[in-house]
Enzyme design. Structure first.
Site, PDB file in Angstrom:
ATOM      1  N   TRP A 149       0.849  -1.196   0.000  1.00 56.44           N
ATOM      2  CA  TRP A 149       0.000   0.000   0.000  1.00 56.44           C
ATOM      3  C   TRP A 149       0.885   1.246   0.000  1.00 56.44           C
ATOM      4  O   TRP A 149       2.083   1.153   0.284  1.00 56.44           O
ATOM      5  CB  TRP A 149      -0.945   0.011   1.216  1.00 56.44           C
ATOM      6  CG  TRP A 149      -2.224   0.734   0.910  1.00 56.44           C
ATOM      7  CD1 TRP A 149      -2.621   1.948   1.388  1.00 56.44           C
ATOM      8  CD2 TRP A 149      -3.264   0.293   0.022  1.00 56.44           C
ATOM      9  NE1 TRP A 149      -3.845   2.286   0.847  1.00 56.44           N
ATOM     10  CE2 TRP A 149      -4.258   1.293   0.006  1.00 56.44           C
ATOM     11  CE3 TRP A 149      -3.461  -0.843  -0.757  1.00 56.44           C
ATOM     12  CZ2 TRP A 149      -5.422   1.201  -0.764  1.00 56.44           C
ATOM     13  CZ3 TRP A 149      -4.612  -0.946  -1.528  1.00 56.44           C
ATOM     14  CH2 TRP A 149      -5.575   0.072  -1.519  1.00 56.44           C
ATOM     15  N   GLU A 209      -1.425   8.070  -3.587  1.00 60.41           N
ATOM     16  CA  GLU A 209      -0.674   7.875  -4.826  1.00 60.41           C
ATOM     17  C   GLU A 209       0.690   8.538  -4.831  1.00 60.41           C
ATOM     18  O   GLU A 209       1.639   8.014  -5.391  1.00 60.41           O
ATOM     19  CB  GLU A 209      -1.487   8.436  -6.010  1.00 60.41           C
ATOM     20  CG  GLU A 209      -2.786   7.703  -6.244  1.00 60.41           C
ATOM     21  CD  GLU A 209      -3.663   8.401  -7.260  1.00 60.41           C
ATOM     22  OE1 GLU A 209      -3.481   9.609  -7.467  1.00 60.41           O
ATOM     23  OE2 GLU A 209      -4.526   7.720  -7.846  1.00 60.41           O
TER      24      GLU A 209
HETATM   25  C1  NOJ Z   1      -6.423   2.846  -4.411  1.00 62.54           C
HETATM   26  C2  NOJ Z   1      -6.460   4.213  -3.798  1.00 62.54           C
HETATM   27  O1  NOJ Z   1      -7.352   4.213  -2.785  1.00 62.54           O
HETATM   28  C3  NOJ Z   1      -6.802   5.221  -4.851  1.00 62.54           C
HETATM   29  O2  NOJ Z   1      -6.856   6.492  -4.300  1.00 62.54           O
HETATM   30  C4  NOJ Z   1      -5.766   5.167  -5.899  1.00 62.54           C
HETATM   31  O3  NOJ Z   1      -6.057   6.083  -6.917  1.00 62.54           O
HETATM   32  C5  NOJ Z   1      -5.683   3.767  -6.460  1.00 62.54           C
HETATM   33  N1  NOJ Z   1      -5.461   2.797  -5.407  1.00 62.54           N
HETATM   34  C6  NOJ Z   1      -4.592   3.667  -7.507  1.00 62.54           C
HETATM   35  O4  NOJ Z   1      -3.332   3.903  -6.914  1.00 62.54           O
END
Ligand code: NOJ
Ligand code: NOJ
Length: 629
Positions: A149, A209
């Site tokens: 993450w 991000e």
């Molecule tokens: C999940 C995140 O919560 C979202 O904000 C993001 O744009 C996407 N992943 C892609 O990284």
């Protein structure tokens, strides 16, 4: 003149409604009123359905855990994010204070859940040195999420502190200070300690991000440190690390301003314009209804925040087909940022309501201030709404003030009407709506979307949250310093947290020792004493402390055993040297400061020796304020 302008506003809005692809669905302000009246209870229920343990769509979530969305996959949102949960609970606390008494059990559950979450070991680290608090999301059964993450995310701790402080302030005003001291303050203190220690380190932004410095995160940090310090003072505590860092955080916040708008992420290179709903969200979450249009704290009515509102909302005009044909000066669908590709890059409900909410906040502020100031920075914003508007201060009895207020109100309502148009008839709010046809997309029943709708509606109705004391917190230090301060981390277990007049039971673990108490807080074993010494020094001089016990070097001044004070908060205004030393509670000692010049010469403070006895309470830190003599 006034009526001509009013007619002009009316004429432009009619024109653009007629030219809009959502024609026929767009409704006049009265039906926006009606829709908001029916949508608000749906939104509140939407929030509660996503909170464990009883929430209909949060089955399996522990009590007080906010599920981001019931969506199990594509996208997988059946987790709890510290940010989403904090923003949702800030809203619920505000609703509770405004009179919805039934929400208090949920607030108590949230606090209990966060006590568990704070203590979890996870990929970001542990509570021991605070790093674990930067972990962005958790499983709904209160276990760590260990997958890949974007971490850490440093907005979580200050946002959570702000949510808890709002409730803590209510408790203090209701005479329930012991609950705050026993349970809330140790939790808030962890988050404030994290914020004070790590605010100047990079991390992932609210959209998970960009690894860099985020305007939203820095602003949230500033706010939490300011109101955290005030909360501490109101319960007989102190937060010296809040006080030392808040001005520096504010100083850093200014560096995101480009001259025309806020660059949402700096110290990174993502090839974006930086125009991002990040900054609009910042203005609404740092809105203080008691202050004027202050640029430093980016108040909703500030020149900077208004200029930014135009730049950010304009950045979506040409990229979504549902916005095509909507004239400049008319509300459009708003997303996260124009380069967004997540789920194909669509408008978001919570970004669109935020664009409205900032303007409702600004209307409230202008009304209180009693005038609107148009200047070169914000003129482009006003000129979109009322062409020909020129710089000047327009008092509330002027025609221009009246027209500008009306134009901003209808512009704000326009953003809400867009949300109305693209909300299905059952009132459900997903995360996004299609840029092509406005149909709901991505995570369904996004808790944050519901909370965002509710707060925008509150502001529209003139219901504002409590001040966070922004008025006293907008002074910039003469020089920005990349500083940091270490506070106190302690693990807290809310074994039960009754609401109303009952007495809470808390177990607090300090420095490896556990003690339990039901009516009073556990006595700290170790206490970190912050020695603040005001000493005017010249370049090359340093300040040290020594004293009668081993922790203070047994009166030693040898080079190797010297205990140095830090000058990283030293400024022309505050000649502060400081150091924190930990002692057993109750320890008594004598001490003195001395300075060493660049030639190595020692100069002692004058006699007599200073003396101090460390307190023996539940507090794990205290402050000693001295001035060189
Ligand atoms: C999940 C995140 O919560 C979202 O904000 C993001 O744009 C996407 N992943 C892609 O990284
Ligand atoms: C994606 C968003 O970008 C992020 O801000 C949010 O925390 C998560 N989804 C969960 O709602």
């Amino acid at each position: 003149m006034l009526s001509l302008k009013k007619l002009f506003v009316l004429a432009t809005s009619l024109t653009s409604i007629a030219g809009s692809p959502v024609q026929g669905k767009r409704q006049a302000s009265s039906s926006l009123d009606a829709w908001l009246t029916s949508e608000s209870p749906i939104a509140l229920q939407g929030v509660l359905d996503n909170i464990g343990a009883g929430g209909a769509k949060a089955v399996g979530a522990k009590a007080g855990i906010v599920v981001a969305s019931p969506s199990q996959n594509d996208p997988p949102y059946f987790y709890t994010w510290t940010r989403d949960a904090a923003l949702v609970f800030k809203l619920l606390v505000d609703e509770f204070i405004a009179g919805d008494a039934a929400l208090e059990t949920h607030i108590a559950d949230y606090i209990g859940a966060q006590a568990v979450i704070q203590g979890l070991d996870g990929p970001s680290g542990t509570l021991g040195d605070g790093q674990g608090l930067g972990e962005p999301k958790f499983n709904v059964d209160e276990t760590a999420f260990t997958g890949n993450w974007g971490r850490p995310q440093r907005d979580g701790p200050p946002l959570r502190a702000t949510a808890m402080i709002a409730y803590a302030k209510y408790l203090v005003s209701a005479g329930r200070t012991s609950t705050v001291l026993d349970l809330l303050w140790p939790l808030v203190r962890n988050d404030l300690s994290y914020t004070a220690q790590y605010w100047n380190q990079t991390g992932f932004d609210l959209w998970e991000e960009v690894n860099g410095s985020s305007f939203f995160t820095i602003a949230a940090s500033h706010r939490a440190l300011v109101e955290g310090s005030a909360l501490a003072a109101s319960i007989g505590q102190s937060c010296s690390y809040c006080d030392s860092q808040a001005p520096q955080v504010l100083c850093f916040l200014q560096s995101f301003w480009t001259g025309q708008y806020v660059n949402a992420n700096i110290n990174t290179n993502v090839g974006r314009t930086g125009k991002d709903a990040n900054s609009i969200l910042t203005s609404i979450h740092n809105f203080d209804p008691t202050v004027t249009c202050d640029d430093q704290t980016f108040q909703p009515c500030s020149s900077r925040a208004l200029a930014n509102h135009k730049q950010v909302t304009d950045s979506f005009r040409s990229i979504y087909s549902i916005n095509s044909g909507i004239a400049q000066g008319q509300a459009v669908a708003v997303g996260r940022y124009s380069e967004d590709v997540y789920q194909n890059g669509n408008p978001w409900y919570l970004a669109t309501t935020a664009a409205a909410e900032q303007l409702y906040d600004a209307l409230y502020q202008w009304d209180k201030v009693g005038s609107i100031t148009v200047d070169t920075v914000n003129a482009p914003f006003f000129q979109d709404l009322l062409p020909g508007t020129t710089s000047g201060i327009y008092p509330s009895d002027s025609a221009t003030f009246t027209s500008l207020m009306a134009a901003v109100k209808s512009y704000a309502d326009g953003f809400m009407s867009i949300v109305q148009n693209y909300t299905p008839s059952n009132g459900a709010l997903a995360e996004q709506y299609s840029k092509a046809d406005g149909s709901p997309l991505s995570a369904e029943d996004l808790t944050w979307s519901y909370a965002a709708l509710l707060s925008a509606n509150d502001r529209r109705n003139g219901n504002v949250p409590a001040s966070w004391l922004a008025a006293g917190a907008n002074v910039l230090p003469s020089q920005c310093l990349a500083s940091s301060a270490t506070g106190t981390y302690s693990s807290v277990t809310a074994t039960s947290f009754p609401t109303g007049t009952s007495v809470p039971t808390a177990t607090t673990t300090h420095a490896g020792t556990t003690s339990t108490s039901s009516t009073s807080c556990p006595t700290a074993t170790a206490v970190a004493v912050m020695f603040n010494e005001i000493a005017t020094t010249i370049y090359g001089e340093n300040v040290f402390i020594t004293g009668s016990i081993p922790q203070l070097g047994d009166w030693n001044t040898d080079g190797s055993s010297r205990i140095a004070l830090s000058a990283d908060k030293y400024s022309n205004d505050s000649n502060l040297w400081y150091v924190s030393v930990t002692f057993a509670a109750g320890t008594s000692f004598q001490y003195k400061y001395y300075r060493v010049g660049s030639d190595g010469r020692i100069t002692w403070e004058t006699d007599p020796n200073r003396s101090h006895t460390v307190s023996r309470t539940c507090e794990t830190s205290e402050v000693v304020n001295d001035t060189w003599r």
